[in-house]
Design a protein around this motif. Sequence first.
Motif, PDB file in Angstrom:
ATOM      1  N   THR A 174      12.461   7.648 -14.429  1.00 17.64           N
ATOM      2  CA  THR A 174      10.944   6.734 -15.124  1.00 17.64           C
ATOM      3  C   THR A 174      10.272   6.153 -13.867  1.00 17.64           C
ATOM      4  OG1 THR A 174      12.092   4.658 -15.491  1.00 17.64           O
ATOM      5  CG2 THR A 174      12.461   6.724 -17.001  1.00 17.64           C
ATOM      6  N   PRO A 175       8.829   6.893 -14.637  1.00 14.98           N
ATOM      7  CA  PRO A 175       7.794   6.276 -13.134  1.00 14.98           C
ATOM      8  C   PRO A 175       7.530   4.481 -13.014  1.00 14.98           C
ATOM      9  CG  PRO A 175       6.761   6.639 -14.947  1.00 14.98           C
ATOM     10  CD  PRO A 175       8.694   7.058 -15.541  1.00 14.98           C
ATOM     11  N   HIS A 176       8.202   3.989 -13.961  1.00 13.37           N
ATOM     12  CA  HIS A 176       8.569   2.091 -13.956  1.00 13.37           C
ATOM     13  C   HIS A 176       8.650   1.353 -12.532  1.00 13.37           C
ATOM     14  CE1 HIS A 176      11.860   2.038 -15.962  1.00 13.37           C
ATOM     15  NE2 HIS A 176      12.178   1.820 -15.152  1.00 13.37           N
ATOM     16  N   ILE A 177       9.545   2.811 -12.053  1.00 10.51           N
ATOM     17  CA  ILE A 177      10.063   2.027 -11.231  1.00 10.51           C
ATOM     18  C   ILE A 177       9.999   1.533  -9.866  1.00 10.51           C
ATOM     19  CG2 ILE A 177      12.672   3.094 -12.753  1.00 10.51           C
ATOM     20  CD1 ILE A 177      12.679   5.359 -10.372  1.00 10.51           C
ATOM     21  N   ALA A 178       9.354   2.519 -10.017  1.00  9.73           N
ATOM     22  CA  ALA A 178       7.893   2.697  -8.252  1.00  9.73           C
ATOM     23  C   ALA A 178       7.083   1.461  -8.730  1.00  9.73           C
ATOM     24  CB  ALA A 178       7.527   4.338  -8.221  1.00  9.73           C
ATOM     25  N   ALA A 179       6.820   0.975  -9.890  1.00 11.57           N
ATOM     26  CA  ALA A 179       5.144  -0.134 -10.261  1.00 11.57           C
ATOM     27  C   ALA A 179       6.233  -1.587  -8.956  1.00 11.57           C
ATOM     28  CB  ALA A 179       4.874  -0.164 -11.492  1.00 11.57           C
ATOM     29  N   SER A 180       5.190  -1.941  -8.323  1.00 12.57           N
ATOM     30  CA  SER A 180       4.438  -2.958  -7.791  1.00 12.57           C
ATOM     31  C   SER A 180       5.245  -4.121  -8.825  1.00 12.57           C
ATOM     32  CB  SER A 180       3.715  -2.820  -7.362  1.00 12.57           C
ATOM     33  OG  SER A 180       2.132  -3.777  -8.179  1.00 12.57           O
ATOM     34  N   ASP A 181       5.588  -4.242  -9.803  1.00 11.49           N
ATOM     35  CA  ASP A 181       5.831  -5.407 -10.111  1.00 11.49           C
ATOM     36  C   ASP A 181       7.512  -5.363 -10.205  1.00 11.49           C
ATOM     37  OD1 ASP A 181       6.586  -3.433 -12.012  1.00 11.49           O
ATOM     38  OD2 ASP A 181       6.065  -4.096 -13.596  1.00 11.49           O
ATOM     39  N   GLN A 182       8.337  -3.796  -9.777  1.00 12.38           N
ATOM     40  CA  GLN A 182       9.859  -3.653  -9.834  1.00 12.38           C
ATOM     41  C   GLN A 182      10.216  -4.928  -8.335  1.00 12.38           C
ATOM     42  OE1 GLN A 182      11.408  -1.870 -11.886  1.00 12.38           O
ATOM     43  NE2 GLN A 182      13.264  -3.148 -10.287  1.00 12.38           N
ATOM     44  N   THR A 183       8.714  -4.840  -7.525  1.00  6.83           N
ATOM     45  CA  THR A 183       8.817  -5.234  -6.740  1.00  6.83           C
ATOM     46  C   THR A 183       9.437  -6.876  -6.272  1.00  6.83           C
ATOM     47  OG1 THR A 183       8.297  -3.737  -4.740  1.00  6.83           O
ATOM     48  CG2 THR A 183       8.743  -5.591  -3.433  1.00  6.83           C
TER      49      THR A 183
ATOM     50  N   ALA B 225       1.173  -0.813   0.012  1.00  9.06           N
ATOM     51  CA  ALA B 225       0.261   0.109   0.341  1.00  9.06           C
ATOM     52  C   ALA B 225       1.172   1.363  -0.548  1.00  9.06           C
ATOM     53  CB  ALA B 225      -0.872   0.189   0.960  1.00  9.06           C
ATOM     54  N   PHE B 226       1.920   1.865   1.351  1.00  4.72           N
ATOM     55  CA  PHE B 226       2.380   2.307   0.685  1.00  4.72           C
ATOM     56  C   PHE B 226       3.694   2.934  -1.092  1.00  4.72           C
ATOM     57  CE2 PHE B 226       3.608   1.708   5.428  1.00  4.72           C
ATOM     58  CZ  PHE B 226       2.577   2.300   5.837  1.00  4.72           C
ATOM     59  N   ALA B 227       3.833   1.162  -0.989  1.00  2.00           N
ATOM     60  CA  ALA B 227       4.466   1.625  -2.370  1.00  2.00           C
ATOM     61  C   ALA B 227       3.168   2.162  -3.391  1.00  2.00           C
ATOM     62  CB  ALA B 227       5.096   0.795  -2.710  1.00  2.00           C
ATOM     63  N   GLN B 228       2.206   1.471  -3.403  1.00  2.00           N
ATOM     64  CA  GLN B 228       1.236   2.486  -4.121  1.00  2.00           C
ATOM     65  C   GLN B 228       0.867   3.408  -4.517  1.00  2.00           C
ATOM     66  OE1 GLN B 228       1.505  -0.175  -6.934  1.00  2.00           O
ATOM     67  NE2 GLN B 228      -0.278   0.020  -7.425  1.00  2.00           N
ATOM     68  N   VAL B 229       1.073   4.051  -2.774  1.00  2.00           N
ATOM     69  CA  VAL B 229       0.711   5.535  -2.706  1.00  2.00           C
ATOM     70  C   VAL B 229       1.973   6.492  -3.206  1.00  2.00           C
ATOM     71  CG1 VAL B 229       0.608   7.346  -1.255  1.00  2.00           C
ATOM     72  CG2 VAL B 229      -0.575   5.530  -0.780  1.00  2.00           C
ATOM     73  N   ALA B 230       2.963   5.902  -3.223  1.00  2.00           N
ATOM     74  CA  ALA B 230       3.605   6.408  -4.202  1.00  2.00           C
ATOM     75  C   ALA B 230       3.784   6.368  -5.169  1.00  2.00           C
ATOM     76  CB  ALA B 230       5.876   5.847  -3.457  1.00  2.00           C
ATOM     77  N   ALA B 231       3.353   5.498  -5.882  1.00  2.00           N
ATOM     78  CA  ALA B 231       3.680   5.435  -7.236  1.00  2.00           C
ATOM     79  C   ALA B 231       3.164   6.033  -8.005  1.00  2.00           C
ATOM     80  CB  ALA B 231       3.418   4.011  -8.019  1.00  2.00           C
ATOM     81  N   ILE B 232       1.562   6.340  -7.456  1.00  3.14           N
ATOM     82  CA  ILE B 232       0.336   7.125  -7.774  1.00  3.14           C
ATOM     83  C   ILE B 232       0.987   8.741  -7.483  1.00  3.14           C
ATOM     84  CG2 ILE B 232      -1.990   8.094  -6.990  1.00  3.14           C
ATOM     85  CD1 ILE B 232      -2.412   5.073  -6.626  1.00  3.14           C
ATOM     86  N   THR B 233       1.353   9.079  -6.112  1.00  2.00           N
ATOM     87  CA  THR B 233       2.048  10.461  -5.965  1.00  2.00           C
ATOM     88  C   THR B 233       3.109  11.072  -7.581  1.00  2.00           C
ATOM     89  OG1 THR B 233       1.961  10.047  -3.662  1.00  2.00           O
ATOM     90  CG2 THR B 233       3.479  12.059  -5.118  1.00  2.00           C
ATOM     91  N   ILE B 234       4.185   9.966  -7.229  1.00  2.00           N
ATOM     92  CA  ILE B 234       4.754  10.280  -9.022  1.00  2.00           C
ATOM     93  C   ILE B 234       4.011  10.052  -9.944  1.00  2.00           C
ATOM     94  CG2 ILE B 234       6.873   8.900 -10.304  1.00  2.00           C
ATOM     95  CD1 ILE B 234       7.977   7.627  -8.016  1.00  2.00           C
ATOM     96  N   GLY B 235       2.991   9.401 -10.060  1.00  2.00           N
ATOM     97  CA  GLY B 235       2.157   9.332 -11.938  1.00  2.00           C
ATOM     98  C   GLY B 235       1.856  10.940 -12.019  1.00  2.00           C
ATOM     99  N   ARG B 236       1.297  11.750 -11.233  1.00  2.00           N
ATOM    100  CA  ARG B 236       0.639  12.821 -10.675  1.00  2.00           C
ATOM    101  C   ARG B 236       1.661  13.901 -10.698  1.00  2.00           C
ATOM    102  NH1 ARG B 236      -4.488  12.179  -6.888  1.00  2.00           N
ATOM    103  NH2 ARG B 236      -5.613   9.992  -8.150  1.00  2.00           N
ATOM    104  N   ASN B 237       2.602  13.920 -10.172  1.00  2.00           N
ATOM    105  CA  ASN B 237       3.324  15.094 -10.990  1.00  2.00           C
ATOM    106  C   ASN B 237       3.192  16.557  -9.954  1.00  2.00           C
ATOM    107  OD1 ASN B 237       5.772  16.510 -12.245  1.00  2.00           O
ATOM    108  ND2 ASN B 237       4.319  17.077 -13.834  1.00  2.00           N
TER     109      ASN B 237
END
Length: 364
Positions: free
Chosen positions: A263-272, A146-158
């Motif tokens: 790049t934003p893909h590094i914060a995606a859940s599939d990276q973990t 959940a923490f990682a998803q919040v970060a990924a969404i935040t990065i995507g919204r710039n």
Amino acid sequence: MTTQTARPARTAPAPARARVPLARFGPLVVLVVFIALPYCGLKIPGVFDSAVNAPGTLQLLALCLVFGALAMGYDLLFGRTGMLSFGHALYFAAGVYGTDMLVTKAGYGLWTAILLAVVGTAALALLLGAVALRTGGIAFAMVTLAFAQVAAITIGRNPGGATGGEEGLPMSTERVPAFLVGVTNTVYLYWLALGVLVVTVVVVHSIADSPAGRVLAAIRDDERRVGVLGLDPYRYRLFAFTVSGGLAGLAGAMYALLIGGATPHIAASDQTLTLLVMVVLGGPGTRWGPLIGGFLFTYLDYRLVALGKSDAVGGLPGVLRGPLSQPLFILGTVFILAVYFFPGGLAGLRARLGPLARWIPERR
């Protein structure tokens, strides 16, 4: 007077003595080889597209070293402490974006930016770990996700134009030393990536060989028994979580330098999930397995993309061309076979082949 025939004295088997120097100096020899690779102009067809010391090859090797270091830091959580985190990409992304934004947006020098990014990432891991570690098992995995998803969404919204959104954030080279800028200077980036790996190896092995490392292993095996002994498992787990997050931030800073931005893909859940595959492939909780798994997986990931686009695959029948042109299909197949035949990962290959290796000299 009777004479007795002297019996030849028994000597210790040579292979047992030979293993000690090999185990002690083997990693040092490998390190020397990797340091010297930029001086090697050898061409290895099928392995690399160009010579070993070509910028493209050194770039690929540097990425392999970075992800080997990242996998080793993650194994401090997963393999050595028994904590399954689905949000480790958050700390890798924090290192990448933190370094990039401090250089590009805040105007800090590169070395200062890296230091602040790593310290900030460790502090973030300490803060979030203090919350996530109040849970355990699958709940802990879900909280970290959940923490990682919040970060990924935040990065995507710039927010405020800080992250660059879906387009990413290129790194400004004004504050980067000149010897790290340009294709011709790839060799220095390669050596810097090797230095990041060495730092990670030293930190992880120092912890693993210390009393704290033995407590972490005990927590992995039986957390309740550690509590009965009067130790606080929560503090040790938080320590491992923080150090692992800081090492991920260091790998992220190096990754930002290698690709020239974020790049934003590094914060995606599939990276973990990719990190988890690397560790399982190499051998969780082993001394060198996660490093080998991270290095090999990254190499195959990049090389299989080129293979899928090659004329050799393009000329195959459609039944074969389709699957072989998809790197994830091949990587998934390799992973399944490795897990099936080597449940302990590639690091357990030596133990499985040990009886065979001992049998062959006897037959000779």
